[in-house]
Scaffold this motif. Structure first.
Motif, mmCIF file in Angstrom:
data_model
loop_
_atom_site.group_PDB
_atom_site.id
_atom_site.type_symbol
_atom_site.label_atom_id
_atom_site.label_comp_id
_atom_site.label_asym_id
_atom_site.label_seq_id
_atom_site.Cartn_x
_atom_site.Cartn_y
_atom_site.Cartn_z
ATOM 1 N N TYR A 401 0.815 -1.215 0.000
ATOM 2 C CA TYR A 401 0.000 0.000 0.000
ATOM 3 C C TYR A 401 0.848 1.262 0.000
ATOM 4 O O TYR A 401 0.383 2.303 -0.467
ATOM 5 C CB TYR A 401 -1.002 -0.044 1.155
ATOM 6 C CG TYR A 401 -2.130 -0.985 0.792
ATOM 7 C CD1 TYR A 401 -3.132 -0.573 -0.065
ATOM 8 C CD2 TYR A 401 -2.124 -2.300 1.231
ATOM 9 C CE1 TYR A 401 -4.128 -1.439 -0.459
ATOM 10 C CE2 TYR A 401 -3.110 -3.176 0.844
ATOM 11 C CZ TYR A 401 -4.120 -2.746 -0.008
ATOM 12 O OH TYR A 401 -5.087 -3.617 -0.422
ATOM 13 N N HIS A 404 1.323 1.361 -3.775
ATOM 14 C CA HIS A 404 0.104 1.694 -4.504
ATOM 15 C C HIS A 404 -0.327 3.142 -4.301
ATOM 16 O O HIS A 404 -0.965 3.730 -5.180
ATOM 17 C CB HIS A 404 -1.033 0.764 -4.077
ATOM 18 C CG HIS A 404 -0.982 -0.575 -4.743
ATOM 19 N ND1 HIS A 404 -1.924 -1.549 -4.533
ATOM 20 C CD2 HIS A 404 -0.109 -1.091 -5.627
ATOM 21 C CE1 HIS A 404 -1.625 -2.613 -5.247
ATOM 22 N NE2 HIS A 404 -0.517 -2.353 -5.916
ATOM 23 N N PHE A 415 -4.289 5.995 -3.942
ATOM 24 C CA PHE A 415 -3.902 5.081 -5.017
ATOM 25 C C PHE A 415 -3.253 5.831 -6.181
ATOM 26 O O PHE A 415 -3.476 5.520 -7.344
ATOM 27 C CB PHE A 415 -5.094 4.245 -5.491
ATOM 28 C CG PHE A 415 -5.466 3.174 -4.510
ATOM 29 C CD1 PHE A 415 -4.695 2.039 -4.379
ATOM 30 C CD2 PHE A 415 -6.566 3.317 -3.696
ATOM 31 C CE1 PHE A 415 -5.013 1.053 -3.459
ATOM 32 C CE2 PHE A 415 -6.904 2.338 -2.774
ATOM 33 C CZ PHE A 415 -6.122 1.205 -2.652
ATOM 34 N N ALA A 418 -1.358 3.451 -8.390
ATOM 35 C CA ALA A 418 -2.071 2.269 -8.886
ATOM 36 C C ALA A 418 -3.099 2.704 -9.925
ATOM 37 O O ALA A 418 -4.273 2.910 -9.599
ATOM 38 C CB ALA A 418 -2.742 1.529 -7.733
ATOM 39 N N HIS A 421 -6.584 0.928 -10.105
ATOM 40 C CA HIS A 421 -7.544 1.313 -9.079
ATOM 41 C C HIS A 421 -8.164 2.675 -9.400
ATOM 42 O O HIS A 421 -9.370 2.886 -9.197
ATOM 43 C CB HIS A 421 -6.879 1.367 -7.708
ATOM 44 C CG HIS A 421 -6.442 0.023 -7.193
ATOM 45 N ND1 HIS A 421 -7.050 -1.151 -7.564
ATOM 46 C CD2 HIS A 421 -5.461 -0.330 -6.317
ATOM 47 C CE1 HIS A 421 -6.470 -2.163 -6.952
ATOM 48 N NE2 HIS A 421 -5.496 -1.688 -6.192
#
Length: 580
Positions: A401, A404, A415, A418, A421
């Motif tokens: 995380y 991300h 995010f 990412a 996402h």
């Protein structure tokens, strides 16, 4: 629980045992004062260090955002559910969920309460563990030992926050053990010990062991024993009746999804090795075992004025037995997908009796050895897949995380690192702006018309719950908050806790009117028929039918069968088996 042989009670000056009396002379006062400060440093120092290390690595896991959505639903008046209109218990830690709801009611954001509340509870647990160990050794000069093992392990720092119930588990374990050493036989002790299943269902093992230890210490009459059991079981028992009637299950839905009643010993041993090997845990284990062996050879620990050795042996052995049982359970169910997380409570339990140890030659040498290992471990030893998911499907969850979110402290998930996402979040936002009912399938895209509001299916459930509005439905094909997926059969050899996957045909049949072009229409038709038959029809009614008194009673009566019910995730086979 009343005792026929009252144990030694806490000293009038507090939970800490009184200092050993210094010899006569003008230096007695200062010596006693230094002894008090040394004892305070022994139990307060580790608490401050773990608070510092946890704050330096503060973060929020995706699973913690599952709690956050449920808390938001509670505060919005929709009840303890993940999606409005569907009674599902997605929170594994019941007590943690309601503590976060209380914090939210007081105006504290659920995410902030989860991260910083967990940190404070972790530090409090370390302090309580130190006090309990000092009591066990009757006020003798002590040095830290077991606390150094925990302080050297990076997973302990990571899960000091994370937003999950780990901090609460740490505080409850240490507090229950301290109560066991200080006031065995008291009804308040029984009530505290009984909270284990509400902290986490698997901590019911600790509750059973600690209650047995309390009986050995207090030796109550049968009336006292019944009173103690009633005090321990009152709140968990009342909640279990509520759970069965409101949700229609005997356990939280994640326990159904992860098949907590099945045995996966091989996978569990891999999980144990994944934790023990990178940090060379055999080194502190040998140091601790050596110190314990020397203590036993010299007659074991003792406390001045205590004639019965059971008053020391039982509090020393009970947490070790409970910790071993916790580890056996974790290995049996196949471990977890987060590196080290599920093994931390058992490790804490096994280290409680040696959290601090008398400052004998053996104890001091063991502390020096563990301290050197802790420095090396904290500074250099890491799992080999930092920031990634390892080859066994176990993840460096915090590292994932951090990556991300492109943030060293991902408490609020953006995010930013990412893109996949972010694409899904934009899809949900566009659907919300349009105001039209829509069913989204994550990477596959839009399916068409659905029940009112935005319905989104995405494998990252906490993230899904944070972007889908409360009046929509945030679903996951794994089944952490979706009963249909949770009760489907396991598929293949997926990651631990991720080895169920409900095909899109079921979601289109259950939630959507329009059928995506990439989904077989025959499978959707079979799924629609299966949803009206047998166990699936009853499963849906238990969660979605109006909660009348009759429905509550039917949920309670059918909870055992409903909890164990499973169906094939192939719609055609499910229709054949359920509808005949």
């Amino acid at each position: 629980m009343t005792s026929t042989h009252p144990p030694a009670l806490p000293s009038p000056t507090g939970l800490l045992p009184p200092p050993r009396k210094a010899g006569p002379g003008p230096g007695a006062g200062p010596a006693a004062g230094r002894a008090v400060w040394l004892r305070v440093a022994v139990w307060l120092g580790p608490a401050l260090l773990v608070a510092y290390a946890g704050f330096r690595r503060r973060w929020m896991s995706d699973d913690a955002y599952i709690y956050v959505r449920t808390v938001r639903q509670i505060l919005a008046g929709n009840g303890p559910v993940f999606n409005a209109g569907e009674r599902v218990e997605s929170s594994t830690g019941t007590l943690w969920q309601w503590l976060l709801a209380a914090a939210g009611g007081a105006g504290i954001g659920p995410a902030s309460a989860a991260v910083f509340g967990g940190l404070l509870l972790t530090a409090a647990g370390f302090a309580l563990a130190g006090i309990g160990a000092l009591r066990l050794y009757g006020g003798r000069a002590a040095v830290p030992l077991g606390s150094l093992v925990l302080l050297g392990l990076p997973p302990v720092w990571d899960f000091a926050t994370s937003g999950l119930e780990t901090g609460l588990a740490t505080c409850w374990i240490a507090g229950a053990w301290l109560a066991l050493t200080a006031r065995p036989g008291a009804l308040t002790t029984s009530a505290l010990i009984g909270l284990g299943p509400l902290v986490r269902p698997d901590l019911g093992l600790v509750t059973v062991v600690f209650l047995a230890a309390q009986w050995l210490l207090a030796r109550p009459s049968w009336r006292g024993a019944c009173a103690g059991v009633a005090a321990a079981g009152a709140l968990p028992g009342a909640y279990e009746i509520f759970r069965a009637g409101y949700y229609g299950h005997l356990v939280p839905l994640p326990a159904v999804t992860k098949e907590a009643s099945r045995s996966l010993w091989g996978r569990g041993l891999v999980y144990l090795a994944d934790f023990a090997h990178p940090y060379a845990l055999w080194v502190p284990a040998l140091c601790v075992a050596g110190a314990v062996a020397v203590a036993l050879a010299r007659g074991g620990p003792g406390r001045p004025g205590v004639a019965r050795p059971v008053s020391v042996l039982v509090p020393a052995l009970a947490p070790v037995a409970a910790g071993v049982l916790c580890w056996v359970y974790v290995v049996r169910v196949g471990g977890d997908f987060m590196h080290g997380r599920m093994l931390l409570p058992g490790l804490l339990l096994m280290l409680l009796p040696v959290f601090v140890v008398p400052a004998t030659r053996a104890g001091t040498l063991a502390a020096v050895g563990v301290g050197l290992w802790a420095v090396v471990c904290a500074g250099w030893l890491r799992m080999p897949y930092g920031g990634q998911i390892g080859p066994a499907g176990i993840a460096d969850e915090r590292g994932v995380y951090v990556r991300h979110n492109a943030d060293p402290h991902p408490v609020r998930h953006t995010f930013a690192g990412a893109p996949h996402h972010l694409r899904y979040a934009r899809q949900v936002a566009a659907a919300r702006r349009s105001g039209a009912p829509v069913l989204l399938f994550g990477k596959e895209g839009r399916a068409g018309a659905a029940s009112p509001g935005v319905t989104g299916s995405y494998v990252v459930l906490g993230f899904n719950g944070s972007v889908v509005p409360l009046d929509g439905a945030a679903l996951d094909p794994i089944g952490l908050a979706y009963p249909l997926a949770a009760h489907s059969e396991r598929v293949g050899q997926g990651r631990v806790g991720h080895d169920k996957h409900l095909p899109a045909a079921w979601l289109a049949a259950d939630r959507g009117v329009g059928v995506p072009s990439w989904v077989d229409r025959g499978e959707v038709a079979a799924a629609r028929r299966a949803l009206r038959c047998g166990g699936l029809a009853e499963l849906n009614a238990s969660a979605r039918a109006p909660l009348t008194a009759g429905r509550f009673l039917r949920n309670v009566a059918g909870a055992p069968h409903r909890t164990s019910f499973r169906f094939p995730n192939d719609p055609v086979r499910a229709e054949r088996e359920l509808c005949g």
